[in-house]
Design an enzyme around this catalytic site. Structure first.
Site, PDB file in Angstrom:
ATOM      1  N   SER A   1       0.562  -1.131  -0.201  1.00 22.68           N
ATOM      2  CA  SER A   1      -0.005   0.024  -0.103  1.00 22.68           C
ATOM      3  C   SER A   1       0.960   1.287  -0.045  1.00 22.68           C
ATOM      4  CB  SER A   1      -1.002   0.198   1.291  1.00 22.68           C
ATOM      5  OG  SER A   1      -1.096   1.237   1.436  1.00 22.68           O
TER       6      SER A   1
ATOM      7  N   TYR B   1      -3.153  -1.637  11.424  1.00 22.64           N
ATOM      8  CA  TYR B   1      -3.338  -1.903   9.414  1.00 22.64           C
ATOM      9  C   TYR B   1      -1.946  -1.085   8.614  1.00 22.64           C
ATOM     10  CZ  TYR B   1      -4.109  -1.185   4.132  1.00 22.64           C
ATOM     11  OH  TYR B   1      -3.961  -2.296   3.001  1.00 22.64           O
TER      12      TYR B   1
ATOM     13  N   LYS C   1       1.268  -4.226   6.692  1.00 23.58           N
ATOM     14  CA  LYS C   1       1.866  -4.127   5.097  1.00 23.58           C
ATOM     15  C   LYS C   1       3.327  -3.590   5.147  1.00 23.58           C
ATOM     16  CE  LYS C   1      -2.142  -5.223   3.247  1.00 23.58           C
ATOM     17  NZ  LYS C   1      -1.867  -5.903   2.273  1.00 23.58           N
TER      18      LYS C   1
HETATM   19  C1  WQD Z   1     -10.043   9.554   0.000  1.00 24.53           C
HETATM   20  C2  WQD Z   1     -10.315  11.306   0.677  1.00 24.53           C
HETATM   21  C3  WQD Z   1     -10.712  11.200   2.685  1.00 24.53           C
HETATM   22  C4  WQD Z   1     -14.770   9.987   2.186  1.00 24.53           C
HETATM   23  C5  WQD Z   1      -7.355   4.526   1.967  1.00 24.53           C
HETATM   24  C6  WQD Z   1      -7.139   3.375   2.349  1.00 24.53           C
HETATM   25  C7  WQD Z   1      -6.161   3.068   2.517  1.00 24.53           C
HETATM   26  C8  WQD Z   1      -4.822   3.541   1.572  1.00 24.53           C
HETATM   27  C9  WQD Z   1      -5.133   4.034  -0.004  1.00 24.53           C
HETATM   28  C10 WQD Z   1      -4.584   1.119   0.811  1.00 24.53           C
HETATM   29  C11 WQD Z   1      -9.677  11.728   1.034  1.00 24.53           C
HETATM   30  C12 WQD Z   1     -11.601  12.170   1.167  1.00 24.53           C
HETATM   31  C13 WQD Z   1     -13.435  10.078   1.766  1.00 24.53           C
HETATM   32  C14 WQD Z   1     -15.472  10.886   2.399  1.00 24.53           C
HETATM   33  C15 WQD Z   1     -14.044  12.698   1.573  1.00 24.53           C
HETATM   34  N1  WQD Z   1      -5.261   1.458   0.929  1.00 24.53           N
HETATM   35  N2  WQD Z   1     -12.703  11.634   1.387  1.00 24.53           N
HETATM   36  N3  WQD Z   1     -15.132  12.003   2.510  1.00 24.53           N
HETATM   37  O1  WQD Z   1      -8.037   7.321   3.211  1.00 24.53           O
HETATM   38  O2  WQD Z   1      -6.371   8.070   0.852  1.00 24.53           O
HETATM   39  O3  WQD Z   1      -6.800   5.568   2.406  1.00 24.53           O
HETATM   40  O4  WQD Z   1      -6.506   4.564   0.024  1.00 24.53           O
HETATM   41  O5  WQD Z   1      -3.869   0.693   1.935  1.00 24.53           O
HETATM   42  O6  WQD Z   1      -5.242   2.402   3.306  1.00 24.53           O
HETATM   43  O7  WQD Z   1      -7.967   3.560   3.639  1.00 24.53           O
HETATM   44  O8  WQD Z   1      -8.490   6.981   1.174  1.00 24.53           O
HETATM   45  O9  WQD Z   1     -11.392   6.807   0.031  1.00 24.53           O
HETATM   46  O10 WQD Z   1     -10.112   7.146   2.515  1.00 24.53           O
HETATM   47  O11 WQD Z   1     -10.073   8.850   1.045  1.00 24.53           O
HETATM   48  O12 WQD Z   1     -13.979  13.519   2.123  1.00 24.53           O
HETATM   49  O13 WQD Z   1     -16.649   9.922   2.725  1.00 24.53           O
HETATM   50  O14 WQD Z   1     -11.787  11.429   0.224  1.00 24.53           O
HETATM   51  O15 WQD Z   1     -10.358  12.545   3.530  1.00 24.53           O
HETATM   52  O16 WQD Z   1      -8.868  12.962   1.553  1.00 24.53           O
HETATM   53  P1  WQD Z   1      -7.560   7.110   1.998  1.00 24.53           P
HETATM   54  P2  WQD Z   1     -10.405   7.797   1.266  1.00 24.53           P
END
Ligand code: WQD
Length: 341
Positions: free
Chosen positions: A126, A151, A155
């Site tokens: 990741s 988590y 990784k």
């Molecule tokens: C993306 C953006 C939120 C939801 C995920 C996994 C992580 C890694 C990468 C695997 C952020 C914003 C989100 C919402 C929002 N993958 N958001 N409203 O945090 O980059 O991480 O992918 O290992 O483990 O968790 O992805 O899709 O949660 O958020 O504004 O309801 O969207 O703040 O900026 P993230 P995400």
């Protein structure tokens, strides 16, 4: 010998990779205990794949079961290891099941590979290993930051275990760690896609559920970041592009002069939350309501990948753009509403 084992093959990225492998003529053995996937995906995968598929419903953190299952499939040419728990927030509250599920399963799988002479592994890693990067885009040489969650730590430790094992003498292993950025979208047929359990924490599934009327509005976590529109930036990648990268990585293992390598899998483009929302509105052909909230704890401001290494070495490049991601996610959402799994 074109049989490959895919752990977590009924999950989101795993199921799309099974389709991509089948398209390239691989027979696939899926190992999945349904702990975060759905049985209905099995029938759907069979309708999408033309090569032989087998499903072993076993828990990889049970050592004996794992050894026995891998023994039955010792003729496989390699293992793509997706199976893992992946909810960041849950891992903070319940770290032990995360360490057990994600690390015991990896150790037992490696032991089984050693015992039965399987020597190729692709590991799901990741971009979280980079934390909040100091320079962008992040390359595979960028500094690994200490993990923000149990988590993320599983990784990092998983990558370290594999590195130590390839350097040791217990098994003759070659491995590639694929560092995923933000996988989104679905198979173009609308037959498989992401099935989040409960309310999704990830952006695009939440947007799609809002468009489908399940939520009043999208909660945008912060619009005061130092980015052009104030919202956070990620590198979203179409899950089919990601799936195809696994097939390339598997065949690259034999050409590798080193025993282990690491690749970023993203598009190289940064997209803000509001840009994603605008693309989703194009896909659903309507407005999707949102409200701005405080920043989400633990979120980073901005990350996107340097994909030059995967482009050059794997001969792979993400082909699908943002609108294809949101269009396929919407098609999947609509097909789920019509015929729930
Ligand atoms: C993306 C953006 C939120 C939801 C995920 C996994 C992580 C890694 C990468 C695997 C952020 C914003 C989100 C919402 C929002 N993958 N958001 N409203 O945090 O980059 O991480 O992918 O290992 O483990 O968790 O992805 O899709 O949660 O958020 O504004 O309801 O969207 O703040 O900026 P993230 P995400």
């Amino acid at each position: 010998m074109n049989k490959v084992i895919v752990t977590g093959g009924l999950g989101y990225i795993g199921s799309h990779t099974v389709v991509a492998l089948s398209e390239e003529g691989y027979q696939v053995v899926i190992i999945d205990d349904l702990s975060n996937s759905h049985e209905g995906i099995w029938d759907r995968l069979q309708s999408l794949c033309s090569t032989e598929l087998t499903w072993e419903r076993i828990n990889l953190s049970e050592r004996t079961q794992t050894l026995e299952t891998i023994q039955r499939h010792h003729d496989a040419m390699g293992i793509i290891h997706f199976a893992a728990s992946k909810a960041v927030g849950e891992s903070v509250l319940h770290p032990l099941p995360y360490y057990r599920n994600n690390l015991c399963s990896l150790i037992y799988l490696l032991e089984a590979m050693g015992a039965h002479g399987i020597s190729r592994m692709i590991f799901s890693s990741s971009c979280t290993v980079y934390g909040e990067p100091l320079t962008l885009p992040v390359t595979e040489e960028s500094e690994i930051q200490s993990a923000q969650s149990p988590y993320g730590n599983t990784k990092q430790i998983g990558e370290e275990i594999i590195r130590d094992v390839v350097n040791g003498e217990e098994l003759d292993l070659k491995a590639i760690c694929l560092r995923y950025f933000n996988p989104v979208g679905a198979h173009p047929s609308g037959i498989i896609g992401e099935l989040p359990l409960g309310t999704p924490a990830n952006l695009l599934p939440y947007i799609m559920q809002t468009a489908a009327g399940d939520h009043e509005h999208l909660r945008v976590w912060g619009d005061d970041y130092p980015t052009p529109d104030g919202t956070a930036i990620r590198d979203y990648i179409h899950v089919m592009d990601l799936a195809e990268a696994h097939v390339k990585a598997l065949s690259h293992l034999d050409d590798m002069s080193s025993r282990i390598d690491y690749f970023n899998l993203g598009t190289g483009a940064g997209t803000s939350v509001l840009e994603m929302l605008a693309s989703a509105e194009r896909a659903v052909k309507g407005k999707i309501p949102y409200q701005v909230y405080d920043r989400r704890l633990g979120d980073i401001m901005k990350i996107y990948a340097d994909t030059a290494k995967a482009n050059a070495v794997l001969g792979w490049k993400a082909k699908r753009g943002l609108d294809e991601m949101t269009e396929t996610a919407w098609k999947w959402m609509q097909s789920l509403k019509e015929s729930p799994i």
